[in-house]
Motif scaffolding. Structure first.
Motif, PDB file in Angstrom:
ATOM      1  N   LEU A  18       0.826  -1.207   0.000  1.00 46.21           N
ATOM      2  CA  LEU A  18       0.000   0.000   0.000  1.00 46.21           C
ATOM      3  C   LEU A  18       0.861   1.258   0.000  1.00 46.21           C
ATOM      4  N   LEU A  19       1.984   1.212   0.695  1.00 43.96           N
ATOM      5  CA  LEU A  19       2.834   2.394   0.803  1.00 43.96           C
ATOM      6  C   LEU A  19       3.464   2.768  -0.534  1.00 43.96           C
ATOM      7  N   GLU A  20       3.507   1.827  -1.475  1.00 46.36           N
ATOM      8  CA  GLU A  20       4.103   2.093  -2.783  1.00 46.36           C
ATOM      9  C   GLU A  20       3.063   2.146  -3.894  1.00 46.36           C
ATOM     10  N   ASP A  21       1.783   2.083  -3.539  1.00 42.60           N
ATOM     11  CA  ASP A  21       0.710   2.041  -4.522  1.00 42.60           C
ATOM     12  C   ASP A  21       0.250   3.460  -4.862  1.00 42.60           C
ATOM     13  N   GLU A  22       0.504   3.881  -6.093  1.00 37.67           N
ATOM     14  CA  GLU A  22       0.148   5.243  -6.513  1.00 37.67           C
ATOM     15  C   GLU A  22      -1.363   5.461  -6.489  1.00 37.67           C
ATOM     16  N   VAL A  23      -2.124   4.436  -6.884  1.00 39.85           N
ATOM     17  CA  VAL A  23      -3.583   4.564  -6.902  1.00 39.85           C
ATOM     18  C   VAL A  23      -4.111   4.747  -5.482  1.00 39.85           C
ATOM     19  N   PHE A  24      -3.546   4.023  -4.528  1.00 44.80           N
ATOM     20  CA  PHE A  24      -3.956   4.151  -3.135  1.00 44.80           C
ATOM     21  C   PHE A  24      -3.728   5.569  -2.628  1.00 44.80           C
ATOM     22  N   TRP A  25      -2.564   6.139  -2.914  1.00 45.71           N
ATOM     23  CA  TRP A  25      -2.252   7.490  -2.449  1.00 45.71           C
ATOM     24  C   TRP A  25      -3.090   8.540  -3.167  1.00 45.71           C
ATOM     25  N   ARG A  26      -3.415   8.288  -4.420  1.00 48.00           N
ATOM     26  CA  ARG A  26      -4.288   9.218  -5.139  1.00 48.00           C
ATOM     27  C   ARG A  26      -5.685   9.215  -4.520  1.00 48.00           C
ATOM     28  N   ALA A  27      -6.163   8.043  -4.162  1.00 50.45           N
ATOM     29  CA  ALA A  27      -7.465   7.951  -3.493  1.00 50.45           C
ATOM     30  C   ALA A  27      -7.432   8.658  -2.141  1.00 50.45           C
ATOM     31  N   LEU A  28      -6.334   8.501  -1.391  1.00 46.13           N
ATOM     32  CA  LEU A  28      -6.207   9.186  -0.107  1.00 46.13           C
ATOM     33  C   LEU A  28      -6.199  10.705  -0.295  1.00 46.13           C
ATOM     34  N   ARG A  29      -5.555  11.171  -1.346  1.00 46.32           N
ATOM     35  CA  ARG A  29      -5.565  12.615  -1.611  1.00 46.32           C
ATOM     36  C   ARG A  29      -6.983  13.108  -1.852  1.00 46.32           C
ATOM     37  N   ASN A  30      -7.742  12.348  -2.630  1.00 49.25           N
ATOM     38  CA  ASN A  30      -9.132  12.739  -2.881  1.00 49.25           C
ATOM     39  C   ASN A  30      -9.963  12.710  -1.601  1.00 49.25           C
ATOM     40  N   HIS A  31      -9.705  11.720  -0.741  1.00 47.74           N
ATOM     41  CA  HIS A  31     -10.397  11.676   0.550  1.00 47.74           C
ATOM     42  C   HIS A  31     -10.028  12.902   1.390  1.00 47.74           C
ATOM     43  N   GLY A  32      -8.767  13.322   1.309  1.00 49.46           N
ATOM     44  CA  GLY A  32      -8.357  14.511   2.052  1.00 49.46           C
ATOM     45  C   GLY A  32      -9.128  15.742   1.614  1.00 49.46           C
ATOM     46  N   ILE A  33      -9.310  15.902   0.298  1.00 47.48           N
ATOM     47  CA  ILE A  33     -10.090  17.038  -0.217  1.00 47.48           C
ATOM     48  C   ILE A  33     -11.536  16.934   0.255  1.00 47.48           C
ATOM     49  N   LEU A  34     -12.106  15.744   0.145  1.00 43.39           N
ATOM     50  CA  LEU A  34     -13.486  15.540   0.611  1.00 43.39           C
ATOM     51  C   LEU A  34     -13.612  15.844   2.101  1.00 43.39           C
ATOM     52  N   LEU A  35     -12.621  15.425   2.869  1.00 44.16           N
ATOM     53  CA  LEU A  35     -12.676  15.600   4.312  1.00 44.16           C
ATOM     54  C   LEU A  35     -12.589  17.070   4.714  1.00 44.16           C
ATOM     55  N   LEU A  36     -11.913  17.869   3.901  1.00 40.89           N
ATOM     56  CA  LEU A  36     -11.804  19.296   4.192  1.00 40.89           C
ATOM     57  C   LEU A  36     -13.022  20.079   3.720  1.00 40.89           C
ATOM     58  N   VAL A  37     -13.554  19.716   2.561  1.00 43.57           N
ATOM     59  CA  VAL A  37     -14.586  20.535   1.918  1.00 43.57           C
ATOM     60  C   VAL A  37     -15.993  20.102   2.298  1.00 43.57           C
ATOM     61  N   LEU A  38     -16.279  18.793   2.259  1.00 43.99           N
ATOM     62  CA  LEU A  38     -17.650  18.321   2.463  1.00 43.99           C
ATOM     63  C   LEU A  38     -18.217  18.706   3.824  1.00 43.99           C
ATOM     64  N   PRO A  39     -17.539  18.433   4.948  1.00 48.16           N
ATOM     65  CA  PRO A  39     -18.131  18.828   6.242  1.00 48.16           C
ATOM     66  C   PRO A  39     -18.289  20.335   6.390  1.00 48.16           C
ATOM     67  N   VAL A  40     -17.264  21.095   5.983  1.00 47.92           N
ATOM     68  CA  VAL A  40     -17.323  22.547   6.167  1.00 47.92           C
ATOM     69  C   VAL A  40     -18.462  23.148   5.354  1.00 47.92           C
ATOM     70  N   ALA A  41     -18.521  22.825   4.058  1.00 49.56           N
ATOM     71  CA  ALA A  41     -19.558  23.402   3.196  1.00 49.56           C
ATOM     72  C   ALA A  41     -20.951  22.997   3.655  1.00 49.56           C
ATOM     73  N   THR A  42     -21.129  21.720   3.968  1.00 53.66           N
ATOM     74  CA  THR A  42     -22.458  21.234   4.371  1.00 53.66           C
ATOM     75  C   THR A  42     -22.913  21.865   5.685  1.00 53.66           C
ATOM     76  N   ILE A  43     -22.021  21.903   6.656  1.00 53.43           N
ATOM     77  CA  ILE A  43     -22.400  22.437   7.969  1.00 53.43           C
ATOM     78  C   ILE A  43     -22.693  23.930   7.895  1.00 53.43           C
ATOM     79  N   VAL A  44     -21.877  24.677   7.164  1.00 51.54           N
ATOM     80  CA  VAL A  44     -22.099  26.123   7.053  1.00 51.54           C
ATOM     81  C   VAL A  44     -23.443  26.411   6.387  1.00 51.54           C
ATOM     82  N   ILE A  45     -23.719  25.742   5.277  1.00 50.00           N
ATOM     83  CA  ILE A  45     -24.983  25.973   4.562  1.00 50.00           C
ATOM     84  C   ILE A  45     -26.170  25.521   5.411  1.00 50.00           C
ATOM     85  N   ALA A  46     -26.051  24.344   6.033  1.00 52.77           N
ATOM     86  CA  ALA A  46     -27.164  23.824   6.835  1.00 52.77           C
ATOM     87  C   ALA A  46     -27.431  24.698   8.050  1.00 52.77           C
ATOM     88  N   LEU A  47     -26.387  25.195   8.710  1.00 51.79           N
ATOM     89  CA  LEU A  47     -26.579  26.090   9.850  1.00 51.79           C
ATOM     90  C   LEU A  47     -27.287  27.374   9.423  1.00 51.79           C
TER      91      LEU A  47
END
Length: 304
Positions: free
Chosen positions: A58-87
């Protein structure tokens, strides 16, 4: 004797759900941990144990790290945007109308808006995906590109341009999630004594001051729960991404996430052991996020 009967009554009701939970939830998790230590292909009767080699890969798998990068973006944007709009929406629907009659009220037509905001929650994820396929069509027949064409702009490849695809999908995820959290935050606001708002309004506090000085501090625990739920959702996204971007996370893996990668590794490449290692990694990432969020946002309970 009475206490023993009570415990027996409760245990009788819990027995069947616990057995079902163990068989259909705990058991598959345990099997995944076991399979992660093998090179099993999913159908062979021979299971070869390879220890922790899959985790090293896993540590050498480019696809795995690319997926983790996308999860990082989702983790930063999805909660913040959803909570701000919903509040914002929840505050307007419950308290945005100011003082009316004997207390605080929401904006005019708030009951209708609640139904409108919650409507995406009743749609299946596949339906939402098909709906936004029409919205994001890359030609002038797409809803968004049709609007842009009226202003002499576009067309834009919302789902075929690597720099836009993930953000387009995040927008759909936020659109679908906001309604649920509007209801969640509305319930939290309903538990706040209206005397607080009325006293602050009499002292001249405006809506912005009411929100930041009273509503938000007293909703902190509810926001914490919402953040954890949305963070867990950020580690998923399988169904929506598969419908909108295909099972390869197109274009060029720009939208791939770990559930998509796990699915392809197990069923397209017959590497069930390696896919299980990815699943175990995803499990620990999710649990770690939830624990860290609970610990970093913990505070003394506010007594009303």
């Amino acid at each position: 004797m009475r206490r023993l009967r009570t415990y027996g009554f409760v245990a009788g009701f819990l027995a069947v759900p616990l057995v079902l939970y163990t068989v259909f939830v705990i058991s598959p998790y345990a099997q995944a941990f076991q399979l992660a230590l093998t090179s099993w292909n999913g159908y062979s009767s021979v299971v070869r144990y390879v220890g922790f080699d899959n985790f090293g890969r896993l540590l050498e798998d480019e696809v795995f790290w690319r997926a983790l990068r996308n999860h990082g973006i989702l983790l930063l944007v999805l909660p913040v945007a959803t909570i701000v709009i919903a509040l914002l929406f929840a505050f307007l629907l419950n308290l945005g109308g100011g003082t009316r009659g004997a207390g605080m009220a929401g904006v005019w037509g708030s009951g209708f808006y609640r139904v409108v905001f919650f409507f995406p929650q009743v749609l299946a994820v596949a339906v939402v995906g098909v709906l936004f396929q029409a919205v994001y069509r890359p030609d002038a027949d797409g809803v968004l590109n049709g609007i842009l064409a009226r202003f002499g702009l576009g067309p834009v490849g919302w789902l075929i341009e690597p720099d836009l695809a993930l953000w387009s999908i995040i927008a759909v995820m936020v659109w679908q999630a906001v309604g649920f959290y509007v209801v969640l935050f509305s319930a939290g606001m309903a538990a706040i004594p209206k005397d607080y708002f009325e006293a602050a309004a009499l002292d001249g506090a405006g809506r912005v001051r009411l929100f930041f000085s009273i509503t938000l501090p007293l909703l902190r625990d509810t926001v914490q729960v919402a953040w954890i739920y949305l963070g867990i959702a950020a580690f998923d996204g399988f169904a929506l991404i598969q419908v909108l971007a295909g099972d390869k996370g197109e274009p060029d893996g720009a939208t791939t996430v770990l559930p998509i990668t796990i699915y392809n590794t197990a069923f397209s490449y017959q590497k069930v052991g390696y896919a299980s290692a990815m699943g175990v990694a995803l499990f620990f990432l999710t649990v770690t996020f939830a624990v860290l969020t609970l610990r970093t946002t913990r505070r003394e309970r506010v007594e009303l």
